[in-house]
Design a protein around this motif. Structure first.
Motif, PDB file in Angstrom:
ATOM      1  N   UNK A   1      38.769  21.273  24.918  1.00  0.00           N
ATOM      2  CA  UNK A   1      37.676  20.783  25.728  1.00  0.00           C
ATOM      3  C   UNK A   1      37.138  22.020  26.255  1.00  0.00           C
ATOM      4  N   UNK A   2      35.624  21.861  26.397  1.00  0.00           N
ATOM      5  CA  UNK A   2      35.184  23.359  26.599  1.00  0.00           C
ATOM      6  C   UNK A   2      35.032  23.944  28.363  1.00  0.00           C
TER       7      UNK A   2
ATOM      8  N   UNK B   1      48.611   9.536  34.012  1.00  0.00           N
ATOM      9  CA  UNK B   1      48.046  10.563  33.721  1.00  0.00           C
ATOM     10  C   UNK B   1      47.649  10.115  31.700  1.00  0.00           C
ATOM     11  N   UNK B   2      48.569   9.667  31.437  1.00  0.00           N
ATOM     12  CA  UNK B   2      48.160   8.327  29.972  1.00  0.00           C
ATOM     13  C   UNK B   2      46.807   8.271  29.841  1.00  0.00           C
TER      14      UNK B   2
ATOM     15  N   UNK C   1      41.707  12.243  27.997  1.00  0.00           N
ATOM     16  CA  UNK C   1      39.705  11.780  27.687  1.00  0.00           C
ATOM     17  C   UNK C   1      38.753  12.663  29.117  1.00  0.00           C
ATOM     18  N   UNK C   2      39.657  13.042  30.534  1.00  0.00           N
ATOM     19  CA  UNK C   2      39.044  12.931  30.961  1.00  0.00           C
ATOM     20  C   UNK C   2      39.169  14.605  31.517  1.00  0.00           C
TER      21      UNK C   2
ATOM     22  N   UNK D   1      41.982  15.269  34.427  1.00  0.00           N
ATOM     23  CA  UNK D   1      43.419  16.610  33.568  1.00  0.00           C
ATOM     24  C   UNK D   1      43.771  17.219  35.124  1.00  0.00           C
ATOM     25  N   UNK D   2      42.621  18.487  35.124  1.00  0.00           N
ATOM     26  CA  UNK D   2      42.306  19.755  36.060  1.00  0.00           C
ATOM     27  C   UNK D   2      43.331  19.027  37.430  1.00  0.00           C
ATOM     28  N   UNK D   3      42.528  18.115  37.944  1.00  0.00           N
ATOM     29  CA  UNK D   3      42.917  16.969  39.404  1.00  0.00           C
ATOM     30  C   UNK D   3      44.920  17.546  39.130  1.00  0.00           C
TER      31      UNK D   3
END
Ligand code: HEM
Length: 217
Positions: free
Chosen positions: A62-63, A108-109, A114-115, A119-121
């Motif tokens: 993911x960019x 999480x799942x 996808x987001x 994910x970063x949070x």
């Protein structure tokens, strides 16, 4: 000190304090959680990190999130080793997730594959914490439960030579995120939720493993 990393830290300060002072963690550091309770905590972490690291595998392309999904952070293998050791010495059967862990894992799942924002949070709340206070917790529990490397591998990052430098680079990555204002606000909101999910997990473990002054020493 006006970058996003500083704002994220400020936005989650109250939640950090709340998670940090939950009875279970203070008791863990004080030596009044029975060994089975420490094994149960390790099992909850294994469930959580399996989800987080499955998401990291998908985020590696993911960019926005790729820079965070660093394999050097991976905790699942360490947790598996720790749990096998702790279960062996405590003679315990496999530990099930408590309800709060199920909710955490489901979150999480559902969002983190996808987001990148979600994910970063979640990534920030766990791994930056592990690289901060987590290392102190590892040293304390090793002393309290008389453990060597096996049992506390989760708390050591053998592939990260300089945690302070790693955290500085991590914060620089947060500052450089190519996200809009509303996306950054959503990230901070999800980080607050991640702290709350952790706190709920500690709360439930605290009830499941009440104070046991005799057996933890
Ligand atoms: C006994 C429990 C804990 C102690 C003693 C502790 C202690 C600390 C300390 C001293 C720092 C600052 C490190 C620095 O400035 O480089 C820190 C940062 C952090 N901790 Fe904790 N912590 C605890 C529990 C937790 C928990 C349960 C979580 C999350 C579930 C967490 C997540 C974090 C995060 C994300 C940071 C980074 C904050 C930032 O600089 O943006 N901590 N912790």
């Amino acid at each position: 000190m006006t970058g996003f990393a500083a704002r994220l830290r400020a936005a989650t300060r109250a939640e950090h304090r709340d998670a940090e002072t939950r009875g279970f963690l203070t008791r863990l550091l004080g030596g009044t959680v029975p060994p089975a309770g420490f094994a149960a905590l390790t099992a909850q972490y294994l469930i959580v990190y399996r989800e987080l690291e499955a998401a990291a595998a998908t985020m590696r392309d993911n960019p926005v999130a790729a820079g965070f999904a660093d394999p050097a952070l991976a905790r699942v293998a360490a947790l598996e080793t720790d749990l096998a050791h702790l279960r062996g010495s405590a003679g315990e059967p496999a530990v099930e997730p408590v309800e709060a862990t199920r909710r955490y894992a489901a979150r999480l799942r559902e969002y983190c594959h996808t987001s990148p924002v979600h994910f970063i949070a979640h990534h920030y709340v766990r791994y930056l914490g592990d690289l901060s206070g987590g290392r102190l917790v590892g040293r304390r529990v090793a002393a309290i439960y008389g453990l060597e490397r096996a049992g506390t591998a989760f708390y050591r990052f053998d592939r990260i030579a300089d945690p302070a430098a790693y955290k500085a680079a991590y914060r620089a990555r947060l500052d450089a995120l190519a996200l809009t204002g509303p996306e950054l606000a959503a990230l901070a909101g999800e980080a607050r939720l991640a702290f709350a999910l952790n706190a709920a997990m500690f709360q439930e473990l605290g009830s499941a493993y009440p104070e046991d002054l005799g057996s933890a020493a």
